[in-house]
Design a protein around this motif. Sequence first.
Motif, PDB file in Angstrom:
ATOM      1  N   MET A 114       0.844  -1.191   0.000  1.00 14.99           N
ATOM      2  CA  MET A 114       0.000   0.000   0.000  1.00 14.99           C
ATOM      3  C   MET A 114       0.887   1.253   0.000  1.00 14.99           C
ATOM      4  O   MET A 114       1.864   1.327   0.730  1.00 14.99           O
ATOM      5  N   SER A 115       0.526   2.229  -0.836  1.00 20.42           N
ATOM      6  CA  SER A 115       1.290   3.480  -0.868  1.00 20.42           C
ATOM      7  C   SER A 115       0.921   4.344   0.333  1.00 20.42           C
ATOM      8  O   SER A 115      -0.167   4.231   0.894  1.00 20.42           O
ATOM      9  N   LEU A 116       1.851   5.216   0.686  1.00 17.25           N
ATOM     10  CA  LEU A 116       1.665   6.101   1.833  1.00 17.25           C
ATOM     11  C   LEU A 116       1.465   7.544   1.371  1.00 17.25           C
ATOM     12  O   LEU A 116       1.912   7.942   0.300  1.00 17.25           O
ATOM     13  N   ILE A 117       0.805   8.298   2.215  1.00 19.67           N
ATOM     14  CA  ILE A 117       0.637   9.727   1.984  1.00 19.67           C
ATOM     15  C   ILE A 117       1.393  10.458   3.086  1.00 19.67           C
ATOM     16  O   ILE A 117       1.111  10.271   4.280  1.00 19.67           O
ATOM     17  N   ILE A 118       2.353  11.285   2.700  1.00 21.63           N
ATOM     18  CA  ILE A 118       3.080  12.069   3.695  1.00 21.63           C
ATOM     19  C   ILE A 118       2.222  13.247   4.129  1.00 21.63           C
ATOM     20  O   ILE A 118       1.720  14.017   3.305  1.00 21.63           O
ATOM     21  N   GLN A 119       2.043  13.377   5.433  1.00 22.13           N
ATOM     22  CA  GLN A 119       1.458  14.587   6.012  1.00 22.13           C
ATOM     23  C   GLN A 119       2.606  15.345   6.666  1.00 22.13           C
ATOM     24  O   GLN A 119       3.147  14.930   7.692  1.00 22.13           O
ATOM     25  N   TRP A 120       2.968  16.441   6.030  1.00 23.26           N
ATOM     26  CA  TRP A 120       4.130  17.218   6.476  1.00 23.26           C
ATOM     27  C   TRP A 120       3.659  18.332   7.404  1.00 23.26           C
ATOM     28  O   TRP A 120       3.088  19.327   6.978  1.00 23.26           O
ATOM     29  N   PHE A 121       3.888  18.153   8.693  1.00 27.69           N
ATOM     30  CA  PHE A 121       3.548  19.186   9.678  1.00 27.69           C
ATOM     31  C   PHE A 121       4.625  20.271   9.667  1.00 27.69           C
ATOM     32  O   PHE A 121       5.818  19.976   9.584  1.00 27.69           O
ATOM     33  N   ARG A 122       4.174  21.516   9.790  1.00 25.37           N
ATOM     34  CA  ARG A 122       5.109  22.647   9.788  1.00 25.37           C
ATOM     35  C   ARG A 122       4.743  23.589  10.931  1.00 25.37           C
ATOM     36  O   ARG A 122       5.079  23.327  12.073  1.00 25.37           O
TER      37      ARG A 122
END
Length: 468
Positions: free
Chosen positions: A1-9
């Motif tokens: 399964m592919s992943l989705i990056i959630q980039w917190f800033r």
Amino acid sequence: MSLIIQWFRQDLRISDNPALFAAANKGEILPIYILDNENAGKYKIGSASRIWLHHSLEKLNESLEYKLRIFTGDAKEVIAQLLQKHNISAVYWNRCYEPWRIKRDQAIKEMLKRLGVEAHSFNGSLLIEPWELLKEDDSFYKVFTPFYKKAYLKGFLTGNPISKPYKLMISNQRIECLDLDSLKLLPTSTWSEGVISHWQIGEEAAYKKLEYFLQNGINDYKEGRDFPDKQNVSYLSPHLHFGELSPRQIVYNIHNKVSNRNLEHFLREITWREFSYYLLYHFPELPDKNFQSKFDYFPWRDQTTLLSAWQKGETGYPIVDAGMRELWQTGYMHNRVRMIVGSFLVKNLLLPWHHGRDWFWDCLLDADLANNSASWQWVAGSGVDAAPYFRIFNSTLQGKKFDPEGSYIFRFIPELNKLPKQFLFNIWEAPSSVLKKAGITLGQNYPNPIIDLKYSREKALQAYNSIK
């Protein structure tokens, strides 16, 4: 399964987080945080803000089931390495508006496009994105009041926050990353412990503080906000800066729970933050360059001794010294006092506003490039919509007016607490017998004034007239 990056800033929260909400609806997410000092240059995060960031990331990690992956370095390189090692289909983030971040994020978007990876960015930090509000001729506003009125009429000063993601699937994949302590955000001195002892940090604490302000602070906000010993300020600015709370959440709650003359005044303060980001976007040189170019020729002084006295709160003017000591001890300074100490630095001491910018950047928990730059230029008279340079705060009169009982001053300068209030704002005029009884020896346990207010005001006006 592919992943989705959630980039917190600068969006260290779960609720009203548009990027997180959208990413969570798409599938399994990989939440990451990158401390990017490579691209930040001289605007890498200051000492006090690093303390807050450490604790805020700690709280966010708890909210993410302790699955926040932490990295440091050039964000583009970090993301590129993650793409090489893992099956990543998309990267989601909320936009930032500092010039270096805009440049970096554009490069990351271009890289993702070349690699066939989706890139999705959202507005999670502002009520008004800088390109959304322009004058009729498509130029940007340079005066706050017209900007505020237009924003109000166009309905920008309302909020409709979104909920937490309905379902949050966080990846358990083994990812090579750092632990929080590896970022070394906390100073080794005990100073950091003293500063942080005044605060509760994180999304939950931010919302509680908002609730407390709505119940106890805003009802007398119009008048009370100018008095540093009253509890009529929100103390929300560090939470806003790090995104533990969004401006949408604030205005939504304000509109639903407050309906009186104080509402507009608080909305104006929220909108000043928006205006600062607006100015930074349209004038990226704001942190370094005078908006009014005539100030390039201002005859600033270079007096390290005066600067040091100001930084340490040893000017001999109690309201100034109390403010600077509040800053050092708590990482915060009351807004009225910020204006007083700012005016004292640039107009009484004739020191460049950049010195104030740099000291606040390092000492404020809520150090924010847009607000810090716009506000210092406002005080200096060199910015857009600036206070006229000839508006010079008299720190003695300001102290008498806004701290008449000396409660704020005594809190941060306890060595003065036996001094009769009639001499608190002009200690140098107190008889020696009064000073002795109060245990004060000027020049030893409290400084003599480092300048004369009347003379320094005249010198400031002469300097200003030389560039007109």
